[in-house]
Design a protein around this motif. Sequence first.
Motif, PDB file in Angstrom:
ATOM      1  N   ALA A 157       1.049  -1.122   0.239  1.00  0.00           N
ATOM      2  CA  ALA A 157      -0.284   0.214  -0.055  1.00  0.00           C
ATOM      3  C   ALA A 157       1.045   1.269  -0.297  1.00  0.00           C
ATOM      4  O   ALA A 157       1.710   1.079   1.202  1.00  0.00           O
ATOM      5  CB  ALA A 157      -0.905   0.043   1.251  1.00  0.00           C
ATOM      6  N   TYR A 158       1.307   2.260  -0.840  1.00  0.00           N
ATOM      7  CA  TYR A 158       1.450   2.914  -1.159  1.00  0.00           C
ATOM      8  C   TYR A 158       0.624   4.552  -1.046  1.00  0.00           C
ATOM      9  O   TYR A 158       0.470   4.618  -2.283  1.00  0.00           O
ATOM     10  CB  TYR A 158       2.818   2.431  -2.005  1.00  0.00           C
ATOM     11  N   ASN A 159       1.926   5.416  -1.357  1.00  0.00           N
ATOM     12  CA  ASN A 159       1.579   7.347  -1.636  1.00  0.00           C
ATOM     13  C   ASN A 159       2.712   7.324  -1.570  1.00  0.00           C
ATOM     14  O   ASN A 159       3.829   7.704  -1.501  1.00  0.00           O
ATOM     15  CB  ASN A 159       1.479   7.888  -0.159  1.00  0.00           C
ATOM     16  N   LEU A 160       2.366   7.550  -3.595  1.00  0.00           N
ATOM     17  CA  LEU A 160       3.370   7.943  -5.086  1.00  0.00           C
ATOM     18  C   LEU A 160       4.050   9.642  -4.379  1.00  0.00           C
ATOM     19  O   LEU A 160       5.428   9.810  -4.875  1.00  0.00           O
ATOM     20  CB  LEU A 160       2.619   7.657  -5.463  1.00  0.00           C
ATOM     21  N   SER A 161       3.350   9.787  -3.219  1.00  0.00           N
ATOM     22  CA  SER A 161       3.907  11.776  -3.142  1.00  0.00           C
ATOM     23  C   SER A 161       4.453  11.517  -1.860  1.00  0.00           C
ATOM     24  O   SER A 161       3.679  12.371  -1.191  1.00  0.00           O
ATOM     25  CB  SER A 161       3.307  12.796  -3.746  1.00  0.00           C
ATOM     26  N   SER A 162       5.944  11.586  -0.989  1.00  0.00           N
ATOM     27  CA  SER A 162       6.346  11.462   0.381  1.00  0.00           C
ATOM     28  C   SER A 162       7.099  12.359   0.215  1.00  0.00           C
ATOM     29  O   SER A 162       7.104  14.247   0.347  1.00  0.00           O
ATOM     30  CB  SER A 162       6.137  10.550   0.442  1.00  0.00           C
ATOM     31  N   GLY A 163       7.849  11.970   0.546  1.00  0.00           N
ATOM     32  CA  GLY A 163       9.594  12.407   0.399  1.00  0.00           C
ATOM     33  C   GLY A 163       9.600  13.777   0.070  1.00  0.00           C
ATOM     34  O   GLY A 163       9.701  15.000  -0.331  1.00  0.00           O
ATOM     35  N   ASN A 164       8.996  13.288  -1.570  1.00  0.00           N
ATOM     36  CA  ASN A 164       9.227  14.212  -2.605  1.00  0.00           C
ATOM     37  C   ASN A 164       7.646  15.584  -2.175  1.00  0.00           C
ATOM     38  O   ASN A 164       8.613  17.179  -2.970  1.00  0.00           O
ATOM     39  CB  ASN A 164       9.038  13.901  -4.160  1.00  0.00           C
ATOM     40  N   VAL A 165       7.341  15.515  -1.894  1.00  0.00           N
ATOM     41  CA  VAL A 165       6.286  16.329  -1.071  1.00  0.00           C
ATOM     42  C   VAL A 165       7.313  17.405  -0.361  1.00  0.00           C
ATOM     43  O   VAL A 165       7.078  18.831  -0.078  1.00  0.00           O
ATOM     44  CB  VAL A 165       5.137  15.713  -0.628  1.00  0.00           C
ATOM     45  N   LEU A 166       7.764  16.815   0.241  1.00  0.00           N
ATOM     46  CA  LEU A 166       8.803  17.725   1.683  1.00  0.00           C
ATOM     47  C   LEU A 166       9.453  18.835   0.690  1.00  0.00           C
ATOM     48  O   LEU A 166      10.226  19.690   0.850  1.00  0.00           O
ATOM     49  CB  LEU A 166       8.814  17.033   2.599  1.00  0.00           C
TER      50      LEU A 166
ATOM     51  N   TRP B 260       9.311  19.506  -2.267  1.00  0.00           N
ATOM     52  CA  TRP B 260       8.939  20.737  -3.347  1.00  0.00           C
ATOM     53  C   TRP B 260       8.319  21.931  -1.843  1.00  0.00           C
ATOM     54  O   TRP B 260       8.674  23.039  -2.324  1.00  0.00           O
ATOM     55  CB  TRP B 260       7.354  20.092  -3.454  1.00  0.00           C
ATOM     56  N   TYR B 261       7.639  21.370  -1.430  1.00  0.00           N
ATOM     57  CA  TYR B 261       7.346  22.660  -0.654  1.00  0.00           C
ATOM     58  C   TYR B 261       8.729  23.699   0.318  1.00  0.00           C
ATOM     59  O   TYR B 261       9.027  24.800   0.324  1.00  0.00           O
ATOM     60  CB  TYR B 261       7.354  21.508   1.390  1.00  0.00           C
ATOM     61  N   ILE B 262      10.527  22.887   0.168  1.00  0.00           N
ATOM     62  CA  ILE B 262      11.177  23.599   1.565  1.00  0.00           C
ATOM     63  C   ILE B 262      11.845  24.399  -0.370  1.00  0.00           C
ATOM     64  O   ILE B 262      12.360  25.359  -0.174  1.00  0.00           O
ATOM     65  CB  ILE B 262      12.427  22.234   1.387  1.00  0.00           C
TER      66      ILE B 262
END
Length: 499
Positions: free
Chosen positions: A299-308, A310-312
């Motif tokens: 079970a997975y979320n494809l947008s995780s570390g890349n969300v952070l 993007w924010y930074i």
Amino acid sequence: MSLMGIDIGSNGTKIMVSNEQGRVLAAECEHYEFVFPKPGWVEYDTDKMWEKIFDIIKKVNSNHEVKKDPVEVLSASTIAESFTPVDSKGNILFNTIYTTDTRSVGELEYVLTKISARDLFEINGYPPGFICPLNKILWFRNNEPDLFKKTKKFLFTEDLLFHKLGLKDTRINNALCSRTLFFDIKNKKWSSEILNKFDLNEELFSEPCSTGEEAGYIRSDIAEELGFKKKVLIATGAHDQSAAALGVGAVKEGLAADGMGTVECIAAAVEKLVINDKMFENNFSIQAHAVEDKYITLAYNLSSGNVLKWYIENFDGGPEESKKVDINIYDYFFSGLDFNPSDLYFLPYFSASGTPYLDPVPRGTIIGLSVGTGKKDIFKSMIEGMIFEIKLNVELLEQAGIRIDEIRATGGNAVFDYWLRLKSSIIGKPVKMMSVKESGCLANIIVAGSCACKFTLEQAISEFIKVEKEFYPEKKLADRYSEKFDGYKKIYGLVSSLY
């Protein structure tokens, strides 16, 4: 002798070398970037990617500790659905097409006219979706017919590594085969039933095999170029999430790895194949584990570390305050966060979504902004949203009959106490921070050593895998977030109706 574990991931490759007793001699990482030739296309510049992978191998082999105890066996875990066509001379014909690439949605519709989604799931254990290699290979045949005619093999990341290391007869592990949509998960072989429906010859693909088998030896001239000092045996590896599960000791029912990297993925160990309607409806796959005769479901979320990231990079850019006190930018944002729900709802779909929706064109969303909203409010809502997404998936897995008693966190984002404490309470499960964050590399070292008969899997799991911190559900904290989670579950339906 020393053992090398390679983890070829979405945004970079990590390598760790240890001796036979598990003491780490060297560890390095190297990053590479995606290319986006057209809307919806996600690729690697294959030559540049492998140049960087080879650079990091050379760097590790130049380490003085490794020179004193040279590598003699290696194994690698790799990203799943990415593949590369090569011709009869081994030349790369087209950029590597990545998992989240959505160009083949039309071909997926065609696939489902030839065989039902439920029948595909029954054979492969993988609910069909835009990420599947089968439809992408059909896209390649339809849109690049001349290159398709020249294609000798479609190599996935593991067998492309073997090809790059000079092996003539490439192999591919069952865990990685499970992600193709044309593998017979029950009999551990390519499915002629599926391939024949699309006029695809199984000769286009490497031979399936178990994790931990001898694949061959690195060709001598390539070994010398990469800085290896001795003859190096290659052991077949695993899909990165199967390796992550092994690397945290999630090898029996009830234990699940939580890989917190660019993608966040729950990999729950199961003892037998679970193929039922609930799994199918929520796009949960069942695939071979890195451990023989066991399975995992993802079970997975494809947008995780890349969300952070993007924010930074795009929202804040790095506050002066963090520079003044000389702390990591992520540590700055976590510092001072309390455990009260934010006033915002955050939907973490910045690329295609993962389970349960597998939506190729969702929209990341922040709801509830006001003039009083600050940077840390948004940051906190992002963490909440990513935890809610995993909680949603865990609930649905349990409804499908997958037992999860304990979550073992690994990866680059599994270092933040705040995140893991909040996750444990919201999900209602113990969450354990592992002492080695690079569980994929550790798993590959275990696989390499067991292939060379230096220890058994059981011995290595007992001796090498350790817990650093433990977090347990806190009722007061869970109660604060219960109502907000109920609201979170409504957001996807509301937002998706607009796009």
